[in-house]
Design a protein around this motif. Structure first.
Motif, PDB file in Angstrom:
ATOM      1  N   PRO A  29       0.834  -1.212   0.000  1.00 39.54           N
ATOM      2  CA  PRO A  29       0.000   0.000   0.000  1.00 39.54           C
ATOM      3  C   PRO A  29       0.861   1.251   0.000  1.00 39.54           C
ATOM      4  N   VAL A  30       0.394   2.286  -0.678  1.00 39.81           N
ATOM      5  CA  VAL A  30       1.147   3.533  -0.731  1.00 39.81           C
ATOM      6  C   VAL A  30       1.186   4.145   0.660  1.00 39.81           C
ATOM      7  N   PRO A  31       2.381   4.384   1.215  1.00 39.63           N
ATOM      8  CA  PRO A  31       2.468   4.942   2.558  1.00 39.63           C
ATOM      9  C   PRO A  31       2.059   6.395   2.573  1.00 39.63           C
ATOM     10  N   GLY A  32       1.696   6.876   3.721  1.00 41.39           N
ATOM     11  CA  GLY A  32       1.296   8.274   3.833  1.00 41.39           C
ATOM     12  C   GLY A  32       0.724   8.550   5.206  1.00 41.39           C
ATOM     13  N   SER A  33       0.206   9.743   5.377  1.00 41.74           N
ATOM     14  CA  SER A  33      -0.346  10.127   6.667  1.00 41.74           C
ATOM     15  C   SER A  33      -1.560  11.015   6.459  1.00 41.74           C
ATOM     16  N   THR A  34      -2.539  10.856   7.319  1.00 42.62           N
ATOM     17  CA  THR A  34      -3.715  11.727   7.260  1.00 42.62           C
ATOM     18  C   THR A  34      -3.504  12.999   8.060  1.00 42.62           C
ATOM     19  N   GLU A  35      -2.427  13.051   8.844  1.00 42.30           N
ATOM     20  CA  GLU A  35      -2.165  14.225   9.669  1.00 42.30           C
ATOM     21  C   GLU A  35      -1.686  15.372   8.780  1.00 42.30           C
ATOM     22  N   ALA A  36      -2.405  16.476   8.806  1.00 42.76           N
ATOM     23  CA  ALA A  36      -2.056  17.622   7.968  1.00 42.76           C
ATOM     24  C   ALA A  36      -2.769  18.860   8.498  1.00 42.76           C
ATOM     25  N   PRO A  37      -2.206  20.035   8.255  1.00 43.33           N
ATOM     26  CA  PRO A  37      -2.928  21.268   8.616  1.00 43.33           C
ATOM     27  C   PRO A  37      -4.253  21.322   7.867  1.00 43.33           C
ATOM     28  N   PRO A  38      -5.261  21.995   8.400  1.00 44.07           N
ATOM     29  CA  PRO A  38      -6.559  22.070   7.719  1.00 44.07           C
ATOM     30  C   PRO A  38      -6.422  22.649   6.323  1.00 44.07           C
ATOM     31  N   PRO A  39      -7.281  22.242   5.391  1.00 45.55           N
ATOM     32  CA  PRO A  39      -7.227  22.789   4.028  1.00 45.55           C
ATOM     33  C   PRO A  39      -7.301  24.313   4.039  1.00 45.55           C
ATOM     34  N   GLY A  40      -6.423  24.949   3.279  1.00 44.77           N
ATOM     35  CA  GLY A  40      -6.443  26.397   3.179  1.00 44.77           C
ATOM     36  C   GLY A  40      -5.634  27.118   4.229  1.00 44.77           C
ATOM     37  N   SER A  41      -5.051  26.387   5.173  1.00 37.75           N
ATOM     38  CA  SER A  41      -4.290  27.041   6.238  1.00 37.75           C
ATOM     39  C   SER A  41      -2.844  27.316   5.847  1.00 37.75           C
ATOM     40  N   LEU A  42      -2.439  26.848   4.657  1.00 38.55           N
ATOM     41  CA  LEU A  42      -1.084  27.114   4.150  1.00 38.55           C
ATOM     42  C   LEU A  42      -1.226  27.963   2.896  1.00 38.55           C
ATOM     43  N   PRO A  43      -1.426  29.273   3.041  1.00 41.06           N
ATOM     44  CA  PRO A  43      -1.733  30.116   1.887  1.00 41.06           C
ATOM     45  C   PRO A  43      -0.564  30.361   0.956  1.00 41.06           C
ATOM     46  N   ARG A  44       0.676  30.236   1.445  1.00 42.53           N
ATOM     47  CA  ARG A  44       1.823  30.550   0.609  1.00 42.53           C
ATOM     48  C   ARG A  44       2.021  29.468  -0.447  1.00 42.53           C
ATOM     49  N   GLN A  45       2.138  29.880  -1.702  1.00 45.14           N
ATOM     50  CA  GLN A  45       2.399  28.925  -2.769  1.00 45.14           C
ATOM     51  C   GLN A  45       3.868  28.531  -2.766  1.00 45.14           C
ATOM     52  N   VAL A  46       4.138  27.287  -3.084  1.00 45.91           N
ATOM     53  CA  VAL A  46       5.504  26.797  -3.212  1.00 45.91           C
ATOM     54  C   VAL A  46       5.597  26.000  -4.499  1.00 45.91           C
ATOM     55  N   TRP A  47       6.809  25.865  -5.041  1.00 44.16           N
ATOM     56  CA  TRP A  47       6.915  25.067  -6.271  1.00 44.16           C
ATOM     57  C   TRP A  47       6.687  23.606  -5.914  1.00 44.16           C
ATOM     58  N   PRO A  48       6.227  22.785  -6.853  1.00 48.86           N
ATOM     59  CA  PRO A  48       5.698  21.461  -6.523  1.00 48.86           C
ATOM     60  C   PRO A  48       6.589  20.578  -5.657  1.00 48.86           C
ATOM     61  N   LEU A  49       7.901  20.558  -5.901  1.00 48.78           N
ATOM     62  CA  LEU A  49       8.728  19.652  -5.118  1.00 48.78           C
ATOM     63  C   LEU A  49       8.886  20.094  -3.668  1.00 48.78           C
ATOM     64  N   ARG A  50       8.440  21.293  -3.352  1.00 48.53           N
ATOM     65  CA  ARG A  50       8.375  21.717  -1.964  1.00 48.53           C
ATOM     66  C   ARG A  50       7.020  21.375  -1.349  1.00 48.53           C
ATOM     67  N   ASP A  51       6.150  20.824  -2.140  1.00 46.01           N
ATOM     68  CA  ASP A  51       4.801  20.477  -1.681  1.00 46.01           C
ATOM     69  C   ASP A  51       4.569  19.008  -1.996  1.00 46.01           C
ATOM     70  N   ARG A  52       5.225  18.133  -1.236  1.00 45.39           N
ATOM     71  CA  ARG A  52       5.219  16.707  -1.555  1.00 45.39           C
ATOM     72  C   ARG A  52       3.891  16.022  -1.249  1.00 45.39           C
ATOM     73  N   ARG A  53       2.990  16.705  -0.519  1.00 46.97           N
ATOM     74  CA  ARG A  53       1.730  16.072  -0.138  1.00 46.97           C
ATOM     75  C   ARG A  53       0.512  16.776  -0.714  1.00 46.97           C
TER      76      ARG A  53
END
Length: 316
Positions: free
Chosen positions: A90-114
């Motif tokens: 199974p693809v590993p991962g985590s459900t733990e994350a800040p709420p949607p929209g709480s990270l307003p700063r855009q980053v280039w894709p490889l800085r946003d692995r999730r």
């Protein structure tokens, strides 16, 4: 003579220290994947997490617990993580994350692995080589048949029952999670647990335009699967377990709020047949496509891979 002996002693101690440091990653990689609770833990144990801080993981060695890692180390899957129907864990991962929209700063894709940040940020010129390096790691294969494909093979649309992805099981459906992530100036429907988006403003990543979203015309802002589900089916997902397909269909890494015309024209196309109309974002789109492909160990066609690499050869 004493001074000479002292230098010999120092040299020996340094050699021993370097030997221990060099052996640490190899010994860590000899462990079984079942000893790690997440992909990140395995990467850190193998000392390949991101040593140069460029956002690219597993540059020098196969990612621990990937299919290539298994092939090298002949490990067995953990009893707690049995392989699915195509033999992949199974693809590993985590459900733990800040709420949607709480990270307003855009980053280039490889800085946003999730897939936690909104939209797609243009790849900086100085990172084009890193982007191409990342895309080169994607496997290629011949496209298979679409026979048997239906959207239902990837679960009910926007279900909240996926596993091992951000925001899964948070009580909101996936579509609203992505709208809350990608839209600004949100207005949420009362008494829905801050789930249902009534209105907001979208900076459309594919056209660079702004769309005013309203629940009364919800179809104006569809949620696009970056790696289309039908294409994933043709590239190997037809042999996956139901759980793995539901995961791909609802993973924020594979989802972007976009415009109706782009979503319609794209269909189930790969990068060789469709790219965002906004040329400045095509490299970022290609990197995100590669991120999904690598996470789920999906191959792409040879022409798709060549097209993706060309988008990051230079910026318009």
């Amino acid at each position: 003579m004493k001074r000479f002996s002292r230098w010999i002693t120092i040299a020996i101690l340094v050699a021993v220290a370097l030997s221990i440091a060099g052996a640490a990653p190899a010994s860590a990689q000899a462990a079984t994947c079942g000893e790690f609770t997440t992909q990140l833990a395995a990467q850190e144990a193998a000392n390949t997490s991101d040593p140069d801080g460029d956002g690219i993981y597993c540059e020098s060695n196969p990612c621990p617990c990937s299919s290539e890692w298994y092939a090298q180390h002949e490990t067995n899957t953990s009893p707690n993580n049995p392989p699915d129907s195509n033999g992949l864990p199974p693809v590993p991962g985590s459900t733990e994350a800040p709420p949607p929209g709480s990270l307003p700063r855009q980053v280039w894709p490889l800085r946003d692995r999730r897939g936690l940040h909104r939209g797609l940020r243009r790849v900086p010129r100085r990172l084009l080589a890193k982007a191409r390096h990342f895309i080169r790691q994607v496997r290629t294969a011949v496209k298979g048949t679409s026979t048997g494909y239906s959207r239902e093979e990837f679960g009910s649309a926007w279900t909240d029952t996926a596993v091992n992805i951000p925001w899964a099981g948070n009580g909101c459906d996936t579509r609203d999670d992505i709208l809350r992530r990608d839209l600004t100036e949100l207005r949420l429907r009362p008494d829905t647990g801050d789930c249902v988006v009534e209105a907001g403003r979208l900076r459309n990543p594919y056209l660079g335009t702004t769309i005013l979203f309203s629940k009364s015309d919800a179809s104006a802002v569809p949620i696009d699967h970056v790696f289309p589900l039908s294409l994933a089916w043709q590239m190997g997902a037809r042999g996956w377990s139901d759980e793995r397909r539901v995961q791909l269909a609802n993973d924020p890494l594979n989802l972007l709020a976009a415009d109706r015309s782009s979503n319609s024209s794209k269909g189930d196309s790969g990068p060789a047949e469709w790219l965002p109309p906004s040329r400045g974002i095509r490299c970022a789109y290609s990197v995100r496509f590669a991120q999904v492909a690598r996470k789920y160990e999906l191959p792409v066609t040879g022409i798709d891979k060549r097209t993706m690499l060309r988008q990051c050869a230079r910026l318009p």
